[in-house]
Every structure is written in C-alpha cells, then in structure tokens.
Design an enzyme around this catalytic site. Structure first.
Site, PDB file in Angstrom:
ATOM      1  N   ASP A  11      36.699  34.231  67.846  1.00 37.83           N
ATOM      2  CA  ASP A  11      35.794  34.505  66.742  1.00 37.83           C
ATOM      3  C   ASP A  11      35.866  33.306  65.796  1.00 37.83           C
ATOM      4  O   ASP A  11      36.775  32.473  65.888  1.00 37.83           O
ATOM      5  CB  ASP A  11      36.239  35.793  66.039  1.00 37.83           C
ATOM      6  CG  ASP A  11      35.514  36.028  64.736  1.00 37.83           C
ATOM      7  OD1 ASP A  11      34.276  36.089  64.754  1.00 37.83           O
ATOM      8  OD2 ASP A  11      36.196  36.128  63.702  1.00 37.83           O
ATOM      9  N   ASP A  13      34.387  33.169  61.818  1.00 40.32           N
ATOM     10  CA  ASP A  13      34.639  33.527  60.418  1.00 40.32           C
ATOM     11  C   ASP A  13      35.799  34.509  60.327  1.00 40.32           C
ATOM     12  O   ASP A  13      35.778  35.579  60.934  1.00 40.32           O
ATOM     13  CB  ASP A  13      33.382  34.152  59.795  1.00 40.32           C
ATOM     14  CG  ASP A  13      32.233  33.168  59.698  1.00 40.32           C
ATOM     15  OD1 ASP A  13      32.433  32.082  59.151  1.00 40.32           O
ATOM     16  OD2 ASP A  13      31.136  33.489  60.203  1.00 40.32           O
ATOM     17  N   ASP A 171      39.649  38.715  64.115  1.00 38.80           N
ATOM     18  CA  ASP A 171      40.250  39.314  62.922  1.00 38.80           C
ATOM     19  C   ASP A 171      39.697  40.683  62.588  1.00 38.80           C
ATOM     20  O   ASP A 171      40.167  41.311  61.632  1.00 38.80           O
ATOM     21  CB  ASP A 171      40.045  38.393  61.715  1.00 38.80           C
ATOM     22  CG  ASP A 171      38.579  38.304  61.297  1.00 38.80           C
ATOM     23  OD1 ASP A 171      37.749  37.918  62.150  1.00 38.80           O
ATOM     24  OD2 ASP A 171      38.265  38.616  60.136  1.00 38.80           O
TER      25      ASP A 171
END
Length: 222
Positions: A11, A13, A171
């Site tokens: 991922d 961001d 995240d």
C-alpha cells in the site's frame, strides 16, 4: 506454474508515505467549498485507502459525492504543486532502505496496490525515483475499490506468482481484507491510519521497517 519468485505488494498512503496532512487539508477544503460539514480528522483518516467515490459515500452519504471528489482532487493537486510531492508525502523512516533490501533479492518482486490515481502515484514515484522498484503497480483508476481483491489478482498475474508466494503490506483493514479475499498473507504496519489493534488477521504487525524481512521470512517458511 512453479516458480521460486516471491511478490511483496505495498500500500502507499499510511504505509510507504505519510500523506495525512494533505489528505485532511484537502478533504477540509472540499467539504468547506461545497458547504458540507467537515468530518472529524479521525473519520477522514479512517477512509484512507478506499477509492474516492467510496470514501465520500462513507463520509457524507447525502452530499454530492461527485462534487466532493472533484473538489478534493483540485485541492490536493494545488497543495502538492505548492509544496512538492516530497514535502506533501514524506517517506516513512526506513521505507526506502526496506525497498532497496528487497529489490536486491533476486527472487523477490515488488508491487503496489493503492487507492491513488495513476497520475497521483506517478507523481509520487517520480519525486522519489521509485518507479523502477515496482514490477506491478495497481491503482484506483482501473479496479474496484479496496477491499475488492482485483488489484491483487492483477498484481499476481503480472508478476507470475500464486497467492501463497505473495504478501500484502498495509496499514488499514481495507488492505487486510483485500489480501484475505485474494488468498494472500498480510503484514500490517502500526504507523498508519487504522489502529494496529484492528489488523486482527495480520501475520505480523510491524512497528518499524526493520521487522519486515524477518516477518516475510517467517511467512514463506511455513
């Protein structure tokens, strides 16, 4: 097809870069510009990782979602142009070193699966000269929003690996659920935008990038 290759999909961001200041500011500008109540900061960060239409639908289901998407994009582009991509989205400590370590391994391929647009990802990768690191780059323009597994299916197809040879690093619960839907292992990071305690299906949750290599080794030794 049997292969010794391994694929590590990141991922962006909240995992590789910390873009929360620009995301929150751009959301605030978009909502203010359309006269819609601005969501709380925690609510804004909770939708990072979703494609923008889905994010706006969660944040303001009764508002003009298309208008909010357009206003957000305009505000984000303006802020990034003023500050530069590096200032807008700084790499987390250890991120580049981790990418370099993994890229140096002859049997490891790197990929991206992000809610960013193609244009947004290109600008970021070019700012850090990271484009050559990733053999597959999946963006929101061409896939259903996370947690739909389409991005990871495409990444595995492009890399020529099966699900048991691939790991997703992220995240958010959107990353975790996407990995689960694709049959891939998931490694969470604690420094992003969803509480680490919510990453309940993670094989490991990292507190820094130094823990990534041992976590991957443990997954692939199973």
């Amino acid at each position: 097809m049997a292969t010794d290759l391994r694929l590590v999909v990141f991922d962006v961001d909240g995992t590789l870069v910390d873009s929360q200041a620009d995301i929150v500011a751009s959301m605030t500008a978009a909502f203010d510009g359309l006269g819609v109540a601005v969501p709380a900061r925690a609510d804004i960060l909770s939708i990072v990782g979703l494609s923008l239409p889905q994010a706006m639908a969660r944040l303001a289901p009764d508002a003009d979602g298309d208008g909010l998407v357009r206003a957000y994009k305009a505000a984000y582009v303006e802020r990034r142009a003023a500050a530069g991509a590096r200032a807008s989205s700084p790499l987390y400590p250890g991120a580049r070193d981790a990418l370099e370590r993994l890229q140096a391994e002859p049997n490891i391929l790197l990929g991206i699966a992000t809610g960013k647009s193609r244009r947004g990802l290109d600008l970021l990768l070019d700012a850090y000269d990271l484009r050559p690191y990733f053999v597959t780059q999946q963006v929101a323009d061409f896939h259903p929003s996370k947690p739909h597994p389409a991005m990871l299916h495409a990444a595995m197809n492009e890399a020529g690996v099966e699900a048991d040879q691939a790991v997703m690093i992220g995240d958010t619960t959107f990353d975790m659920d996407m990995a689960g839907a694709a049959g891939m292992a998931f490694v969470g990071v604690s420094w992003g935008y969803h509480p680490a305690a919510h990453l309940t299906e993670a094989a490991a949750v990292l507190d820094d990038f130094d823990g990534l290599d041992p976590a991957l080794a443990q997954i692939w030794e199973r």
